[in-house]
Design an enzyme around this catalytic site. Sequence first.
Site, PDB file in Angstrom:
ATOM      1  N   LYS A 218       0.834  -1.220   0.000  1.00  0.00           N
ATOM      2  CA  LYS A 218       0.000   0.000   0.000  1.00  0.00           C
ATOM      3  C   LYS A 218       0.863   1.263   0.000  1.00  0.00           C
ATOM      4  CE  LYS A 218      -1.570   1.421   4.123  1.00  0.00           C
ATOM      5  NZ  LYS A 218      -1.238   2.799   4.547  1.00  0.00           N
ATOM      6  N   ASN A 219       1.878   1.278   0.857  1.00  0.00           N
ATOM      7  CA  ASN A 219       2.654   2.514   1.018  1.00  0.00           C
ATOM      8  C   ASN A 219       3.623   2.764  -0.133  1.00  0.00           C
ATOM      9  OD1 ASN A 219       1.232   3.078   3.291  1.00  0.00           O
ATOM     10  ND2 ASN A 219       2.813   2.372   4.723  1.00  0.00           N
TER      11      ASN A 219
ATOM     12  N   CYS B 169      -3.616   7.714   9.910  1.00  0.00           N
ATOM     13  CA  CYS B 169      -3.843   7.191  11.258  1.00  0.00           C
ATOM     14  C   CYS B 169      -3.429   8.224  12.305  1.00  0.00           C
ATOM     15  CB  CYS B 169      -3.042   5.907  11.455  1.00  0.00           C
ATOM     16  SG  CYS B 169      -3.806   4.486  10.680  1.00  0.00           S
TER      17      CYS B 169
ATOM     18  N   ARG C 103       2.743  14.187  13.257  1.00  0.00           N
ATOM     19  CA  ARG C 103       2.968  13.985  11.830  1.00  0.00           C
ATOM     20  C   ARG C 103       3.204  15.293  11.060  1.00  0.00           C
ATOM     21  NH1 ARG C 103      -0.294   8.748   9.848  1.00  0.00           N
ATOM     22  NH2 ARG C 103       1.608   8.573   8.633  1.00  0.00           N
TER      23      ARG C 103
ATOM     24  N   ASP D 235       5.603   0.275  11.945  1.00  0.00           N
ATOM     25  CA  ASP D 235       4.345  -0.350  11.512  1.00  0.00           C
ATOM     26  C   ASP D 235       4.209  -1.789  12.005  1.00  0.00           C
ATOM     27  OD1 ASP D 235       3.777   2.004  10.251  1.00  0.00           O
ATOM     28  OD2 ASP D 235       4.144   1.284   8.216  1.00  0.00           O
TER      29      ASP D 235
ATOM     30  N   ARG E  57      -8.471  -0.577   5.665  1.00  0.00           N
ATOM     31  CA  ARG E  57      -7.773   0.474   4.897  1.00  0.00           C
ATOM     32  C   ARG E  57      -6.451  -0.049   4.349  1.00  0.00           C
ATOM     33  NH1 ARG E  57      -7.576   6.143   7.996  1.00  0.00           N
ATOM     34  NH2 ARG E  57      -6.005   6.382   6.397  1.00  0.00           N
TER      35      ARG E  57
END
Length: 449
Positions: free
Chosen positions: A40-41, A135, A140, A323, A416
């Site tokens: 995904k990333n 998230c 961030r 993660d 997600r």
Amino acid sequence: MAFVEKRQDVNLRTEGNQMEQYAIKGGNPLVGEVEIAGAKNAALPIFAAAAMTDETVYIDNIPDVRDIDVMLNALSVTGVMVKRVGRHRVMVNGGNVHNLTVDSEGCKKIRGSYYLLGAFLGKYKCAEVVLPGGCDIGSRAVDQHLKGFRALGAEVVIEHGLIKARAEHLRGSHIYMDKVSVGATINVMMAATLAEGMTIIENCAKEPHVVDVASFLNSCGANIKGAGTDVIRIRGVARLHGTDYAIIPDQIEAGTFMFAAAVTKGDVTVKNVIPKHLESVTAKLLEIGCEVEEADDCIRVVATKPPMHTQVRTLPYPGFPTDMQPQITVALALARGTSIVTESIFENRFKYVEELVRMGADIKVEGGDTAIISGVPRYTGASITVPDLRGGAALVIAALAAEGFTMVDNVKYVERGYEDFHIKLQGLGAQIELVETEKDFQKFKLKVG
Ligand code: EPZ
């Protein structure tokens, strides 16, 4: 290029059902093989990068998860043509972009939308993107993104919730990142790809997805060297061309299933992975007493006894990934003795601990960044709520090891980022179902007994 207010969301998939929950009966060791999806990333920035050429790009091995849909919708609102040509393959054509303002509600919720800043600033020298969400795991900041764009000659301001970047010309520059950031490294690398002259970015993030974005851009004609090391050198090119590119496997999805084996005392083989990307995860699994066998593109994890206690500190790649922090904590909470997990990337990534404690874990979080874990012999099922993507996946793993039934609320977060999570777990023998009501949960209980 003018900013146009036009909106035409292409509904690639509707928002997740808010009522969905996982009903889980724990106690079965997970056993079998599981196919890992694309990362995904890596996919999120590669979609943005795909819009940097006017030619058609095909992207393969994309994971079928909600964040990807939001990103594809965001692209289509700007005028980029996006067409799914298979569950895991997408065609993108950025030849007709008419709107450089990206501010949909969906984009506020995902971090990846900010990659359109680097992509559009590079291509059109102009972009406006809503301050991103993602998230809720810490403050961030985006200062390193802005610093990089400014070094390339852009004027950047934050106004009305939008990051606005604009430049007459983008010129190569020598940029030292004050903080190792995946997002800033990728964003600045994208903008520099179409800048004039040479850009050198120092203190870069080295994550596999940074390398994947560079490889993608190079396959479109960019000239990027050094991705995967501390220093990336980008010689700007005038334009990019089309390509057909397959995204790397998701090392975090793979690591999650590897820890699911450790926590449930199972025997799981993750397939379609790059073992090199999982070295820090593998090292910790060995340290806590699992057997790990590697082949070319798969890794088998066998756990026959409770984990051993250890210490972990999350770090940028190749360190242990933030993660994977919740997943290893869930394992260590079942270890004999005391373990310490230190989160050094995000300030607020232990929210799931509160829920884990409801399942019987003995964990104290000190100073917001350190979990002191006294191992317990078992978890017990409870009614719990998912706070964020990785914390949610870790709680599901805990529930699969727990005695009795667990109802997991708010599973839209997990969906997600994990394709078919509960279906893949079922394939490994887990008793887990997606339910919507208390009545469904009762039915599940009767069915599995
Ligand atoms: C990416 O987030 C991932 N998200 C995250 O994955 C992942 O946890 C993180 O990288 C670290 O690996 C996406 O790829 C969409 P960072 P990102 O910039 O890019 C600070 C998941 O679960 N920082 O590397 O936002 C920042 O506050 C998600 O899939 C600045 O100070 O992470 C953090 O402390 C969650 N200034 C640290 O750097 C900046 O300008 C690392 O952030 C940028 C970042």
